[in-house]
Design a protein around this motif. Structure first.
Motif, PDB file in Angstrom:
ATOM      1  N   ASP A   1      -8.853   2.423   4.814  1.00 25.72           N
ATOM      2  CA  ASP A   1      -7.471   1.970   4.936  1.00 25.72           C
ATOM      3  C   ASP A   1      -7.411   0.445   4.896  1.00 25.72           C
ATOM      4  O   ASP A   1      -6.615  -0.152   4.163  1.00 25.72           O
ATOM      5  CB  ASP A   1      -6.907   2.510   6.257  1.00 25.72           C
TER       6      ASP A   1
ATOM      7  N   TYR B   1     -11.206   0.149  -6.584  1.00 30.12           N
ATOM      8  CA  TYR B   1     -11.247   1.063  -5.447  1.00 30.12           C
ATOM      9  C   TYR B   1     -12.615   1.703  -5.273  1.00 30.12           C
ATOM     10  O   TYR B   1     -13.150   1.770  -4.165  1.00 30.12           O
ATOM     11  CB  TYR B   1     -10.191   2.156  -5.595  1.00 30.12           C
TER      12      TYR B   1
ATOM     13  N   ILE C   1      -7.275  -4.921  -0.768  1.00 29.32           N
ATOM     14  CA  ILE C   1      -7.140  -4.898  -2.220  1.00 29.32           C
ATOM     15  C   ILE C   1      -5.707  -5.268  -2.598  1.00 29.32           C
ATOM     16  O   ILE C   1      -5.463  -6.018  -3.540  1.00 29.32           O
ATOM     17  CB  ILE C   1      -7.479  -3.494  -2.766  1.00 29.32           C
ATOM     18  N   GLU C   2      -4.793  -4.763  -1.824  1.00 32.72           N
ATOM     19  CA  GLU C   2      -3.391  -4.996  -2.140  1.00 32.72           C
ATOM     20  C   GLU C   2      -3.010  -6.469  -2.025  1.00 32.72           C
ATOM     21  O   GLU C   2      -2.312  -7.011  -2.879  1.00 32.72           O
ATOM     22  CB  GLU C   2      -2.535  -4.172  -1.198  1.00 32.72           C
TER      23      GLU C   2
ATOM     24  N   CYS D   1      -8.170  -0.869   1.429  1.00 37.23           N
ATOM     25  CA  CYS D   1      -7.031  -0.736   0.525  1.00 37.23           C
ATOM     26  C   CYS D   1      -6.013  -1.837   0.772  1.00 37.23           C
ATOM     27  O   CYS D   1      -5.477  -2.429  -0.173  1.00 37.23           O
ATOM     28  CB  CYS D   1      -6.357   0.611   0.734  1.00 37.23           C
ATOM     29  N   SER D   2      -5.765  -2.121   2.031  1.00 30.97           N
ATOM     30  CA  SER D   2      -4.809  -3.184   2.339  1.00 30.97           C
ATOM     31  C   SER D   2      -5.294  -4.498   1.778  1.00 30.97           C
ATOM     32  O   SER D   2      -4.508  -5.295   1.256  1.00 30.97           O
ATOM     33  CB  SER D   2      -4.630  -3.345   3.842  1.00 30.97           C
TER      34      SER D   2
END
Lengths: 354, 353
Positions: free
Chosen positions: B344, B279, B350-351, B347-348
């Motif tokens: 945002d 992150y 990364i997911e 992060c998506s």
């Protein structure tokens, strides 16, 4: 006595400290005595305004530095009077149209018409066009930007526009395609350090490398802020000490404290507490974008990856609805409440797992 | 842009007519925009739009001119076509016979009722002052007609029919769906296709040659890619580059700089960082992109371009990311903060990666 920021503002393309290549290109551009409409964009403190002023100086000579303030009055169709401050020289006029709020369309149209319909008296002596400098174009309403598009077309013979914006994502494509866009990236930390060292040398001061580096890191690529901080440090304590405390802006500290308050306790009582703090920030005119950004940043430092993901998603949602709605505090508070819920849930889960 | 350039020229002309000496002076000094300089002069110069060219050629030979409705993406030559045709039809009388209303003029119902109506009611003779025959009508060009209000469009309906004897209308728009049905049924509709790669490269080559600009094929390729079939944008961009660089000639990076396109390796790096599930690095990267003043919608666009053809991602991953891109871009449109939206999206990614 002027501030260092103004005192050491470069006044020719040969004196700028970074983006030298770009400076050279801008020089090429004005050499012919003519240029298209320009759109400068970049983060704050990157040097957009400095470059614009240098450009104008190259074009008109030092006359552009004789500035005067003027109040201009405009009247809306509904007979509301608006007063706007402008800064002008004989050759250019600078205005921040977004000051007029939703009436900015009228300001833009009227001002440009006024300025553009008067021709320069002696076209051989001077350039045949004036320059209108519009700052914060990204804050203009869409209506005003549409109006600008037409006015730009119409008066190109007598005036040139220089637009200045923090980000072009809010500038409509129609305007972007009519201007030559010039990107001004913020200086790297190394560049900031060298500027600081230079200024201190000229002031006859010695600044330890460590301190300069720390100031540069704190300033987040904002050169103006770096120089101001440096001057503040000097006022605080001189000779410099390398571990000297660097004064940070109050609002930033206040937001950090607010974040800590939120993290400490997640109850409705505390939410009330936070509300008064948020109001305090808003009353002092801190832009909501900054409040949101720093609050989120500070809160995230205390979160796990899984929570981070969720928090960011929530934040992006509320930050968006904030722009659609009208009352800022609702959305800020909703975000805080939601964050508290997520955080509490997470804490309980971890406790249970243990 | 057309009107922008034309407007500039027209008013420059007015000003210069007051003193002749200055006019010549100005002509020497003032570099004309290339879009204007290399605008097709005759109907034959128009490339690729075969149907309309064929129709206009017949009109030039004396056939009757219908009302036109031109639609298609920007920069495909809609305005150029009608202007070129009008020039050929009317010759020197061009200025008197044309009423051009840019939609960003006042274009309310009032203007249609007064300006357009009074212009169209005047009938004109079928001979030129010098005795040559010319068509006995005028042309009203309504540029960007899709941003006219429905009421203003409705006010046109009857006028268009009643004044057919003396006036022809030409409506130009990007989206034909924004024009009300009664108007479309009164016009001959022509769709302008986006220009093909070869045509654009040919045209740009020609301009570079005429202007003595040194370039390489890779640069032109990029320029064509960036403009997506919009020749005007490509030419404007080319000229901006040349003005910035002076005499040196243009290279690949200049185009990137002027168009605000982010170098591909940045985007690749962002994907790599996301793949590491880190992150902090991602946050750092987002900050760096923004401090370089690249704009977020551009980032989104380029991520999408890179992700779609990649063989190492599954369809599910792609669709997930694209969905997020769509949401973020919608939010950005409303003025949301670039920083938070990019986080945002990061992060998506990364997911799912």
């Amino acid at each position: 006595m002027s501030l260092w920021v103004d005192k050491y503002r470069p006044n020719s393309f040969s004196k700028i400290d970074y983006h030298k290549e770009q400076g050279q290109r801008l020089k090429n551009l004005v050499q012919h005595g003519d240029f298209p409409h320009l759109l400068f964009y970049g983060p704050s403190g990157a040097g957009k305004k400095t470059r614009i002023m240098i450009l104008l100086r190259e074009l008109y000579g030092s006359g552009v530095e004789k500035l005067r303030m003027e109040h201009m009055n405009f009247q809306t169709p509904s007979n509301k009077k608006i007063e706007i401050m402008t800064v002008a020289s004989n050759y250019h006029i600078e205005i921040n149209a977004s000051d007029a709020g939703i009436y900015d369309r009228i300001v833009v149209m009227e001002l440009i018409k006024n300025a553009a319909q008067t021709h320069q008296l002696d076209a051989n002596e001077q350039r045949e066009f004036k320059v209108i400098l519009l700052t914060e174009v990204d804050k203009l309403t869409k209506d005003a930007q549409q109006a600008l598009r037409r006015t730009m077309e119409k008066y190109i013979a007598t005036c040139r526009l220089i637009l200045c914006a923090n980000s072009i994502s809010q500038v409509i494509p129609a305007i972007r395609s009519r201007c030559l866009s010039i990107r001004v990236p913020s200086p790297s930390n190394v560049e900031i350090v060298s500027v600081l060292l230079n200024i201190c040398k000229k002031e006859g001061l010695t600044i330890p490398m460590e301190l300069a580096t720390r100031i540069a890191e704190k300033s987040e690529g904002n050169l103006r802020r770096a120089i101001l901080t440096c001057e503040a440090c000097k006022v605080n304590q001189y000779p410099f000490d390398k571990n000297q405390k660097i004064v940070e802006p109050d609002w930033q500290n206040y937001i950090c404290e607010t974040a800590n308050v939120i993290l400490k306790e997640q109850t409705p009582q505390n939410l009330l507490n936070v509300r008064s703090r948020l109001y305090e920030l808003l009353c002092h005119g801190i832009p909501t974008e900054l409040i949101f950004k720093y609050l989120l940043k500070q809160l995230l430092t205390k979160c796990d990856m899984a929570v981070k993901r969720e928090v960011i998603q929530v934040a992006s949602d509320f930050e968006h609805s904030l722009h659609r709605g009208s009352k800022v505090i609702f959305h800020l508070e909703a975000f805080v409440a939601k964050f508290m819920a997520i955080y509490l849930q997470y804490m309980e889960d971890t406790v249970r797992a243990v | 842009m057309d009107a922008f350039l034309r407007g500039g020229k027209a008013s420059a002309g007015d000003e210069a007519s007051t003193s002749k000496g200055r006019k010549e002076d100005k002509k020497l000094k003032k570099p004309t925009p290339w879009v204007e300089k290399y605008r097709p002069r005759t109907v034959d110069d128009i490339v690729e739009q075969n149907e309309i060219v064929a129709t206009l050629k017949q009109c030039l030979q004396g056939a009757d001119l219908p009302h036109f409705l031109f639609y298609g993406p920007p920069g495909t030559g809609k305005t150029s076509t009608i202007i070129a045709a009008a020039r050929q039809l009317f010759g020197d009388m061009y200025k008197d016979r044309i009423l051009e209303l840019n939609a960003s003029d006042d274009r309310g119902i009032q203007v249609i009722r007064e300006k357009v109506k009074s212009f169209s009611q005047v009938s004109v003779s079928s001979v030129r002052p010098d005795g040559k025959p010319c068509p006995p009508y005028k042309i009203v060009i309504l540029d960007e007609a899709d941003s006219m209000t429905a009421a203003a469009q409705a006010a046109l309906r009857r006028t268009m029919e009643k004044e057919t004897r003396s006036t022809r209308f030409c409506l130009i728009c990007n989206y034909v769906s924004c024009i009300i049905q009664p108007l479309t049924s009164r016009c001959a509709k022509y769709r302008f296709k986006p220009l093909s790669r070869e045509t654009m490269i040919k045209r740009l080559n020609l301009i570079c040659l005429e202007e003595k600009v040194s370039y390489d094929t890779r640069t032109l390729d990029l320029l064509v890619d960036m403009s997506g079939g919009d020749l005007r944008r490509a030419i404007t961009c080319l000229q901006s580059c040349v003005r910035l660089k002076g005499e040196e000639g243009i290279v690949y990076d200049d185009i990137l700089e002027v168009t605000g396109v982010i170098p591909d390796n940045y985007i690749e790096n962002l994907l790599d960082v996301c793949r590491q599930h880190n992150y902090d690095k991602m946050e750092h990267f987002v900050e760096e992109i923004l401090s370089k003043a690249y704009c977020a919608p551009q980032v989104l666009e380029q991520i999408q371009e890179i992700i779609i053809p990649r063989p190492d991602l599954t369809d599910a991953q792609k669709s997930h990311i694209c969905e997020k891109i769509a949401v973020c871009s919608w939010r950005l449109q409303d003025g949301a903060s670039e920083y938070i939206q990019l986080l945002d999206l990061g992060c998506s990614m990364i997911e799912v990666l």
